[in-house]
Design a protein around this motif. Structure first.
Motif, short mmCIF file in Angstrom:
data_model
loop_
_atom_site.label_atom_id
_atom_site.label_comp_id
_atom_site.label_asym_id
_atom_site.label_seq_id
_atom_site.Cartn_x
_atom_site.Cartn_y
_atom_site.Cartn_z
N TYR A 145 0.83 -1.20 0.00
CA TYR A 145 0.00 0.00 0.00
C TYR A 145 0.86 1.25 0.00
O TYR A 145 0.38 2.34 -0.29
CB TYR A 145 -0.94 -0.01 1.21
CG TYR A 145 -1.99 -1.08 1.13
CD1 TYR A 145 -3.14 -0.88 0.37
CD2 TYR A 145 -1.85 -2.29 1.78
CE1 TYR A 145 -4.12 -1.85 0.27
CE2 TYR A 145 -2.82 -3.28 1.70
CZ TYR A 145 -3.96 -3.06 0.93
OH TYR A 145 -4.91 -4.04 0.84
N ASN A 146 2.12 1.10 0.31
CA ASN A 146 3.04 2.22 0.30
C ASN A 146 3.43 2.61 -1.13
O ASN A 146 3.84 3.74 -1.37
CB ASN A 146 4.30 1.87 1.09
CG ASN A 146 5.22 3.06 1.30
OD1 ASN A 146 4.80 4.08 1.81
ND2 ASN A 146 6.47 2.92 0.90
N ASP A 147 3.29 1.68 -2.07
CA ASP A 147 3.73 1.92 -3.44
C ASP A 147 2.60 2.03 -4.46
O ASP A 147 2.76 2.69 -5.48
CB ASP A 147 4.68 0.80 -3.89
CG ASP A 147 6.08 0.97 -3.33
OD1 ASP A 147 6.21 1.00 -2.10
OD2 ASP A 147 7.04 1.08 -4.12
N THR A 148 1.48 1.38 -4.20
CA THR A 148 0.39 1.29 -5.17
C THR A 148 -0.88 1.91 -4.60
O THR A 148 -1.14 1.81 -3.41
CB THR A 148 0.15 -0.18 -5.56
OG1 THR A 148 1.29 -0.66 -6.27
CG2 THR A 148 -1.07 -0.34 -6.46
N TYR A 149 -1.69 2.52 -5.47
CA TYR A 149 -2.97 3.09 -5.07
C TYR A 149 -4.05 2.01 -5.17
O TYR A 149 -4.34 1.49 -6.26
CB TYR A 149 -3.34 4.27 -5.97
CG TYR A 149 -2.49 5.49 -5.74
CD1 TYR A 149 -2.67 6.27 -4.59
CD2 TYR A 149 -1.52 5.89 -6.65
CE1 TYR A 149 -1.90 7.41 -4.37
CE2 TYR A 149 -0.75 7.01 -6.43
CZ TYR A 149 -0.94 7.76 -5.29
OH TYR A 149 -0.18 8.88 -5.07
N ARG A 185 2.55 5.66 -5.94
CA ARG A 185 2.90 6.53 -4.82
C ARG A 185 4.41 6.74 -4.87
O ARG A 185 5.16 5.78 -4.93
CB ARG A 185 2.46 5.91 -3.51
CG ARG A 185 0.96 5.63 -3.47
CD ARG A 185 0.53 4.94 -2.18
NE ARG A 185 0.14 5.93 -1.17
CZ ARG A 185 0.68 6.04 0.01
NH1 ARG A 185 1.68 5.25 0.36
NH2 ARG A 185 0.26 6.94 0.88
N ASP A 186 4.83 7.99 -4.88
CA ASP A 186 6.25 8.24 -5.15
C ASP A 186 6.72 9.48 -4.43
O ASP A 186 5.94 10.22 -3.81
CB ASP A 186 6.45 8.39 -6.67
CG ASP A 186 7.81 7.91 -7.14
OD1 ASP A 186 8.73 7.84 -6.30
OD2 ASP A 186 7.95 7.60 -8.33
N SER A 353 5.88 2.68 11.64
CA SER A 353 5.06 2.61 10.42
C SER A 353 5.34 3.75 9.45
O SER A 353 4.78 3.79 8.36
CB SER A 353 3.57 2.63 10.79
OG SER A 353 3.24 3.84 11.46
N PHE A 354 6.22 4.66 9.82
CA PHE A 354 6.47 5.83 8.96
C PHE A 354 7.17 5.43 7.66
O PHE A 354 8.10 4.62 7.65
CB PHE A 354 7.36 6.85 9.68
CG PHE A 354 7.77 8.01 8.81
CD1 PHE A 354 6.91 9.06 8.59
CD2 PHE A 354 9.02 8.01 8.18
CE1 PHE A 354 7.28 10.12 7.77
CE2 PHE A 354 9.39 9.06 7.37
CZ PHE A 354 8.53 10.12 7.16
N THR A 355 6.70 6.01 6.54
CA THR A 355 7.39 5.87 5.25
C THR A 355 7.40 7.23 4.56
O THR A 355 6.50 8.05 4.75
CB THR A 355 6.70 4.85 4.30
OG1 THR A 355 5.44 5.39 3.86
CG2 THR A 355 6.48 3.51 4.99
N GLU A 356 8.41 7.45 3.74
CA GLU A 356 8.53 8.72 3.05
C GLU A 356 7.41 8.91 2.03
O GLU A 356 6.94 10.02 1.80
CB GLU A 356 9.89 8.82 2.36
CG GLU A 356 10.20 10.21 1.83
CD GLU A 356 11.64 10.38 1.40
OE1 GLU A 356 11.86 10.68 0.22
OE2 GLU A 356 12.53 10.18 2.26
#
Length: 427
Positions: A145-149, A185-186, A353-356
């Protein structure tokens, strides 16, 4: 780089099919497996009208409540929904449309009446289409979920046009070019944007096409692929020096990247390879071999047109749009202004859980395209094991000067949202 594969011929006089969440305004509909058959003229199988957003540019209307949902797996913000249906690649006087048409010209000249072309496929696809059918491993980072919508747990905004490959092959298509908008997501900087555009090509060979060549099927396809793409590079960039680099993609083997020496540096142009036999086998093509390539239109257009910032592709400012003309590839962009950036720093203790990427989504939600860059400038861990990040945010409009009051207001809103949504502790 994930390069993509996609769809073929629509029949204007047959039963029309459309997905629940993707309405085309041109009268042609996309035959995905989840589509519902409807005779819109005679009114058979009446269905409740979808409440449609104001998105009409480019010919596609998409209902917001089908995309931005109150679903625990939905991570599509309004800023991304607003881009759906824009279809920059279908505008003949836009740099992306000009580049697309230039590539079409190459294939029309060198492979007359061979390749079907598709540039209006719906970007809403299933997880199966987007990942499983092109052999993306279950633990691949792109599935997160961090990379794809995600629309829901089984539906996504395609992150590559490869999402349509398997269905096209099953439907009997053997030569096709596909162009479309893709979503990832970028990070935020001058060369990254959560919506961009890809073009992909696929060619399938029958046994009689390689049996007399003196080489095996895979070697024949790879040789033909390289010859085709070297010609495309010369068509776009002229007589440039080229080199092939071995690489890895889940859906091709062997896999290559083509690099050209352009403006005194080596530049990756595209990814490609011989299609994995498992993909062909699942599509009922056990006796065939195929090749596929994919390229990012923005990446090439920024070089060919001297466009310095990827956000400019979305500009409606006439000072940008009026500089380009249909059929004029490589016309150099002339900057119409350069407003100064405003920098604001933000420091906080991060959680596990933090991601850029999540931070960038919050920034986009507050500042939109006024956010030019988000950059990590400091990172340390204290004796208690707590980690602190400091990010520098560059705000800049490409069309006007920003006021201190405006930037300060954005920054305070951002701080509040970062703390609430990302569960971090501001410093």
């Amino acid at each position: 780089m994930a390069f993509s594969l996609a769809k073929s011929t629509f029949l204007s006089n047959s039963t029309l099919y459309f997905p629940k969440n993707c309405i085309r305004s041109f009268g042609f509909f996309l035959p995905f497996s989840t589509f519902v058959a409807v005779d819109r003229v005679n009114g058979n199988k009446k269905r409740q009208s979808v409440v449609v957003s104001a998105l009409e540019i480019g010919g596609v209307n998409i209902s917001k409540d089908e995309i931005v949902r109150d679903d625990p797996t939905n991570n599509i913000p309004d800023t991304i929904f607003a881009k759906l249906g824009m279809q920059l690649h279908r505008r003949n006087q836009h740099p992306l449309g000009i580049l697309k048409n230039a590539i079409y010209d190459y294939f029309d000249t060198n492979y007359p009446d061979k390749f079907d072309k598709f540039d209006d496929l719906c970007p809403i696809v299933s997880v199966k289409q987007n990942f499983d059918e092109v052999l993306v491993p279950a633990d691949h980072v792109s599935r997160s979920y961090n990379d794809t919508y995600y629309v829901d747990s089984q539906t996504v905004l395609r992150c590559h046009t490869s999402a349509h490959q398997a269905e096209l092959l099953r439907n009997g298509h053997t030569h096709f070019l596909v162009t479309g908008d893709v979503y990832r997501r970028d990070s935020i900087d001058s060369t990254h944007y959560p919506v961009f555009h890809q073009m992909e090509g696929v060619r399938v060979f029958a046994p009689n096409e390689w049996e007399g060549s003196g080489t095996d099927a895979t070697s024949h396809a790879a040789e033909d692929l390289k010859k085709c793409l070297e010609g495309l590079a010369r068509h776009l960039f002229g007589g440039v020096e080229m080199r092939w680099v071995d690489t890895y993609f889940p859906f091709t083997n062997p896999s290559f990247e083509l690099e050209i020496y352009f403006q005194d540096q080596w530049m990756e142009v595209l990814g490609c390879g011989v299609t994995e036999q498992e993909i062909l086998k699942r599509s009922g093509r056990t006796d065939n071999v195929a090749w596929a390539f994919g390229l990012g239109l923005e990446r090439l257009a920024m070089v060919l047109f001297d466009i310095p910032d990827i956000r400019l592709f979305w500009s409606t400012d006439e000072r940008f749009t009026s500089q380009f003309s249909s059929g004029r590839l490589g016309l150099k962009f002339k900057p119409f202004s350069k407003y100064p950036p405003c920098y604001k720093d933000m420091s906080f203790w991060i959680s596990d859980s933090f991601t850029e990427n999540n931070l960038c989504e919050v920034v986009r939600g507050i500042a939109g395209d006024l956010a030019e860059e988000v950059k990590l400038i400091d990172n340390f861990t204290n004796k208690k094991g707590m980690t602190s990040h400091c990010y520098r945010i560059a705000y800049r409009s490409m069309e006007r000067s920003l006021t201190d009051e405006e930037i300060n207001d954005l920054q305070w809103k951002l701080r509040e949202q970062v703390e609430n949504k990302l569960k971090v502790v501001l410093r």
